[in-house]
Design a protein around this motif. Structure first.
Motif, short mmCIF file in Angstrom:
data_model
loop_
_atom_site.label_atom_id
_atom_site.label_comp_id
_atom_site.label_asym_id
_atom_site.label_seq_id
_atom_site.Cartn_x
_atom_site.Cartn_y
_atom_site.Cartn_z
N ARG A 130 -17.66 -63.86 -25.53
CA ARG A 130 -17.13 -62.85 -26.30
C ARG A 130 -15.41 -63.27 -26.32
N VAL A 131 -14.81 -62.72 -27.29
CA VAL A 131 -13.46 -62.79 -27.49
C VAL A 131 -12.96 -61.74 -26.70
N VAL A 132 -11.91 -62.19 -25.84
CA VAL A 132 -11.09 -61.36 -25.03
C VAL A 132 -9.66 -61.10 -25.36
N ASP A 133 -9.11 -62.09 -26.06
CA ASP A 133 -7.52 -62.26 -26.36
C ASP A 133 -7.50 -63.08 -27.41
N HIS A 134 -6.34 -63.03 -27.90
CA HIS A 134 -5.91 -64.05 -28.98
C HIS A 134 -4.41 -64.57 -28.68
N LEU A 135 -4.15 -65.84 -28.58
CA LEU A 135 -2.78 -66.45 -28.21
C LEU A 135 -2.38 -67.42 -29.43
N VAL A 136 -1.12 -67.76 -29.45
CA VAL A 136 -0.65 -68.55 -30.29
C VAL A 136 -0.26 -69.96 -29.52
N ASP A 137 -0.84 -71.00 -29.59
CA ASP A 137 -0.23 -72.49 -29.04
C ASP A 137 0.93 -72.73 -29.30
N HIS A 138 1.37 -73.89 -28.65
CA HIS A 138 2.75 -74.55 -28.81
C HIS A 138 2.88 -75.08 -30.30
N LEU A 139 1.66 -75.15 -30.88
CA LEU A 139 1.48 -75.90 -32.33
C LEU A 139 1.65 -75.03 -33.37
N GLY A 140 1.60 -73.80 -32.97
CA GLY A 140 1.52 -72.46 -33.77
C GLY A 140 0.03 -72.44 -34.40
N VAL A 141 -0.90 -72.69 -33.56
CA VAL A 141 -2.43 -72.43 -34.08
C VAL A 141 -2.73 -71.23 -33.35
N THR A 142 -3.35 -70.20 -33.73
CA THR A 142 -4.17 -69.00 -33.14
C THR A 142 -5.42 -69.55 -32.79
N LEU A 143 -5.26 -69.07 -31.45
CA LEU A 143 -6.75 -69.28 -30.56
C LEU A 143 -7.07 -68.09 -29.97
N ALA A 144 -8.44 -68.15 -30.08
CA ALA A 144 -9.20 -67.03 -29.38
C ALA A 144 -9.71 -67.56 -28.08
N ARG A 145 -9.27 -66.67 -27.01
CA ARG A 145 -9.60 -66.85 -25.85
C ARG A 145 -11.08 -66.07 -25.45
N MET A 146 -11.98 -66.93 -25.07
CA MET A 146 -13.48 -66.23 -25.16
C MET A 146 -13.68 -66.41 -23.48
N GLU A 147 -14.80 -65.28 -22.89
CA GLU A 147 -15.17 -65.42 -21.75
C GLU A 147 -16.71 -65.02 -21.64
N ARG A 148 -17.39 -65.51 -20.69
CA ARG A 148 -18.77 -64.85 -20.51
C ARG A 148 -18.92 -64.91 -18.86
N PRO A 149 -20.06 -63.87 -18.46
CA PRO A 149 -20.12 -63.96 -17.12
C PRO A 149 -21.05 -65.22 -16.64
N ALA A 150 -20.99 -65.71 -15.60
CA ALA A 150 -21.57 -66.88 -15.01
C ALA A 150 -22.96 -66.56 -14.71
N ARG A 151 -23.38 -65.35 -14.22
CA ARG A 151 -24.83 -65.33 -14.00
C ARG A 151 -25.28 -64.28 -14.67
#
Length: 170
Positions: free
Chosen positions: A149-170
């Motif tokens: 699931r998307v938990v955050d958005h950030l912009v990298d050093h190249l100016g590309v918007t990234l979606a940070r995604m996470e999921r539980p391990a178990r």
């Protein structure tokens, strides 16, 4: 180290997923570059997987299946067709450099690789996380289907918007 797994692929071919060591660095580097070139073209950027050198890939894979890194590869016959790395930091593991050769995508190889890197995580890992370009809808759907699931958005050093995604391990 867990055993190899085999999964059916299109046209009855079987894909073998197993640990990926430094002896496959050249093949992994080639698959990575082929898989990420479309993303780089989409964003007109030299994204990190494309500027990583063969020497860097080899050095990282030499540490695979140690306390900080797991790596898995997918083979179709003798050909390496996909790879993924999991970077471990305490109770979190970053899924990175996830690549499937463009000519064999959409055959279940990516799902098998993702499952394998998840299964290889040591018991302390509680959360898997990754970043994907926010405009790469196919990739975001793929990861969502795997429980991310998307938990955050950030912009990298190249100016590309990234979606940070996470999921539980178990």
């Amino acid at each position: 180290m867990e055993a190899e797994t085999a999964v059916p692929a299109a046209a009855g071919a079987e894909v073998r997923v197993a640990p990926l060591g430094a002896e496959y660095a050249g093949e992994a580097w080639t698959v990575q570059r082929a898989a990420y070139v479309a993303e780089a073209q989409r964003y007109c950027a030299q994204i990190p997987p494309l500027v990583e050198t063969l020497a860097t890939v080899r050095a990282e894979l030499a540490r695979a299946d140690g306390p900080e890194l797991v790596a898995r590869g997918a083979w179709l016959g003798p050909r390496l067709v996909g790879s993924v790395r999991g970077r471990i930091d305490g109770d979190r593991m970053e899924v990175s450099r996830f690549a499937v050769a463009p000519d064999v995508q959409h055959r279940g190889i990516g799902r098998a690789l993702l499952a394998a890197v998840h299964a290889a995580a040591p018991p302390p890992v509680r959360t898997f996380w990754l970043v994907a370009a926010a405009g790469s809808e196919d990739n975001l759907r793929f990861y969502a289907a795997a429980g991310y699931r998307v938990v955050d958005h950030l912009v990298d050093h190249l100016g590309v918007t990234l979606a940070r995604m996470e999921r539980p391990a178990r």
